[in-house]
Design a protein around this motif. Sequence first.
Motif: not given
Length: 191
Positions: A160-188
């Motif tokens: 599993i690849q987690v992208f906590a931030l993915d801007s994609g192409p294009g003009l990007l301006r500003g600030t982002v703060w990220l915290d508390s990433a939690e990944l959980t799973g459940r069986a089928p």
Amino acid sequence: MDSVSLESIVDRENAPSPKLANSSFEEGTLTPWQIAGERYASFAVTRRLSWEGRHSVRIRARGRPVRGSVLVGQIARAAEAARGSRYRLVIRARTRRLNRRVQIELKLIYDNESFDFFLGRAVAGSPGLPTSGTGIPPGTWRRWITVQVDAVAKRRVEAIQVFALDSGPGLLRGTVWLDSAELTGRAPAEG
């Protein structure tokens, strides 16, 4: 220390849940998170703002057109994750003068090397939060917002690849703060 540790299966309701290492950036470093796009943004662990604990990661875009993407991500192994397994990523975000929407994503990588992307949505509850659209909304959010990604595996999951931030192409301006990433799973569900 390994960058990925796996929980043991306690009962049939719990899928092997890959844990994200340094998920709240409390180690004071980005390691083992991977970053890309340093030409377009600066990345730093900061004590200035945090959802929980004392640290968060700050991504400050330089206001230039991005080719490719500005990324913060981590790969987690998924042991014995069967078709139909469900995953949820929850992460907290704050922004200042963000000029456009940026994504939070899960990429499920299957045993046949194919993959699927799943986009996150801001969870309702913050005043003024847009009711449509994916990812982190543009503007200034003085309070932390919760962004959630839900994914269902179409095949056996290898990673599993987690992208906590993915801007994609294009003009990007500003600030982002990220915290508390939690990944959980459940069986089928069996049936």
